[in-house]
Design a protein around this motif. Sequence first.
Motif, PDB file in Angstrom:
ATOM      1  N   HIS A 228       2.242  -7.792   1.530  1.00  0.00           N
ATOM      2  CA  HIS A 228       1.484  -6.589   1.204  1.00  0.00           C
ATOM      3  C   HIS A 228       1.279  -6.449  -0.303  1.00  0.00           C
ATOM      4  N   ALA A 229       2.346  -6.690  -1.065  1.00  0.00           N
ATOM      5  CA  ALA A 229       2.248  -6.549  -2.513  1.00  0.00           C
ATOM      6  C   ALA A 229       1.237  -7.564  -3.069  1.00  0.00           C
ATOM      7  N   GLU A 230       1.316  -8.797  -2.538  1.00  0.00           N
ATOM      8  CA  GLU A 230       0.446  -9.877  -2.981  1.00  0.00           C
ATOM      9  C   GLU A 230      -1.027  -9.534  -2.752  1.00  0.00           C
ATOM     10  N   ALA A 234      -0.377  -1.049   0.326  1.00  0.00           N
ATOM     11  CA  ALA A 234       0.819  -0.254   0.039  1.00  0.00           C
ATOM     12  C   ALA A 234       2.023  -0.890   0.735  1.00  0.00           C
ATOM     13  N   SER A 235       3.221  -0.688   0.179  1.00  0.00           N
ATOM     14  CA  SER A 235       4.446  -1.262   0.735  1.00  0.00           C
ATOM     15  C   SER A 235       4.588  -0.917   2.213  1.00  0.00           C
ATOM     16  N   ASP A 347      -5.385  -1.924  -3.716  1.00  0.00           N
ATOM     17  CA  ASP A 347      -4.900  -2.199  -5.075  1.00  0.00           C
ATOM     18  C   ASP A 347      -5.240  -3.612  -5.566  1.00  0.00           C
ATOM     19  N   ALA A 348      -5.988  -4.391  -4.753  1.00  0.00           N
ATOM     20  CA  ALA A 348      -6.240  -5.774  -5.135  1.00  0.00           C
ATOM     21  C   ALA A 348      -7.466  -5.911  -6.034  1.00  0.00           C
TER      22      ALA A 348
END
Lengths: 566, 110
Positions: A228-230, A234-235, A347-348
């Motif tokens: 998810h972070a990659e 969201a976490s 967020d990407a």
Amino acid sequence: MDIQTWTFILVGLSFALYIGVAIWSRAGSTKDFYVAGGGVSPFANGLATAADWMSAASFISMAGAISFLGYDGSVYLMGWTGGYVLLALLLAPYLRKFGKFTIPDFVGDRYESSTARVVAVVCAIFVSFTYVSGQMQGVGIVLSRFLEVDATTGVLIGMGIVFFYAVLGGMKGITYTQVAQYCVLIFAYLVPAIFLAIQMVGTPIPQLGLGASLADGTPLLDKLNGLHAELGFASYTGGSRATVDVLFITAALMVGTAGLPHVIVRFYTVPKVRDARRSVGWALLFIALLYTAAPAVAAFARTNLLQTVSDQPYESMPEWFTKWETTGLVVFDDLNGDGRIQYTGPDAAVANELEVHKDIMVLANPEIAGLPSWVVGLVAAGGLAAALSTAAGLLLVVSTAVSHDLLKRTFRPSISEKGELLAARISAGVAVCIAGYFGINPPGFVAEVVAFAFGLAASSFFPVLLMGIFSKRMNRAGAISGMLVGISFTAGYILWFKFLHPELSTPENWWFGISPEGIGTMGMLLNFLVAGVVHQLAPPPSPAIQQLVEDIRVPKGSGPAHEIEA
Amino acid sequence: MPDATPPEDSPRRHALDRPPAGGLSAEKRAEYWRRNLRLVLSLLVVWAGVSFGCGILLHDWLDQWHMPGSGFPLGFWFAQQGAMLVFIAIVFFYAWRMNKLDREFGAEED
């Protein structure tokens, strides 16, 4: 054998089973029809309640929703099970002692008011139809996807089956069919979950698999958080909704669950008060068997999906991907024209190119994981069992509301037993047809009205029942004013943000950051507040009613449901 | 609140055609009800504690630990599995405790 043959065989067998059970247990009297003669064992009633409760939404959509929402999806898990604690501790035993057939019965008698009874009937019918159209739609989706009949034929087949056992069998037929349906649906849910758990984390228990580690030693949830972070999501275990909103939504779903008419009526079908208490426990246990597996299925599916599609060439996508693309539930748009699938979060840096509808996660899961074709057919049979059992329970509430609450108790008290039973059957038949119509021509707002159903149940039924049992002083004026304020506030807020100004429905505009899904909690608090003030201004209820409240608080003296017809 | 006396004439409702509250005395009923309320309230505290407390309000803080021997962050586990398991325990415990209380007060069904 291919998937379609397996689906035909398994769905056909399950339908034959339901029809057989329905013929064996058809209803002979209104008591059979409304509350299965009040003679269902707490264990069987728990199974039936679980099937009644777990709808197409629980079976098909819930794991998918959790899969996309991660931690935020917990509102459904805690909300839809926590309500049973309220039911067991605050409502079920007392309503069973009261011993009539419906919620409007209790509301009308406790507050000595036909107006309150009719308001309750209208709410019960509205809530039930909202739900049932979603079920019929679910039947249509499953049948059209797996049997490749068109959705309309699918809904018509579903209507035929429900008509057969709900109209003939009433609550008795429904109860025993639901026991069979629970077995089918839980088996169909757990088999692929077990396969997935073995495949991904090497344990046969999916519930434990969620906390287990992948073959390389990384815990599944850590792996998922990393992915998810990659990709800029969201976490997974952290979530992104505001805490206050999570709190209010969970509470609204809990309280709404405890106030839903088709759930409450199930506890009128057991022989004794102590059976009602125990029966809630069984129901919750059987529900939790699926609900604790759902977050595991969600995490498996999410990991599988991300690993299968992320940054892979579109050309190399497996068969299920293109199959679901034709239904429009998977949409790929190659924005940067590199022929690869960029599946990314908000967020990407890279734009997202893939939309996957949440409803396909459970249905497509066995195919994504490459499970044998009979498992795929089994999932179809399970989805149908979930949708049909819930639809039947809801249709019964509608038909009881019409024949018992409206005809017998309000407009035509002189109606004979035979006439009432006929009216119940006719209204069940009409309700099946209306539900089928909505299943074929789904109003575009099914998801929105579900928020409505829970909001209304939370802000009206739950407080009015609770105060009726726990306060001897609560009177007609307090109850009605509380209900009116609770319902109008909740309905107004939902209408405003869901229908009139959906573009304004963002956390900045919500009151105290509470979304329309969670506003039922606020409506309930207002209901309590208004009722608490207003009831002091009016005289206490009559001695007969205070006596009634005393009576329902003690189990002793309750007759079997079928002996206490007024 | 004083207990209402049963009305002399036969009322229209079935519940009143039988001896009120199974014929238990007013004192016994009051004590039975008080004990029931105390049990219900304590169990509701547990109910809210595992869901609203551990599952939501304390979720982020609890996530710094893991369930021993597994990959579950603790707060996440409460929200997705733990709260439900406690709910089941609460309901069965209440049924068991109340059925016992019924017998103690002679309030159970015949």
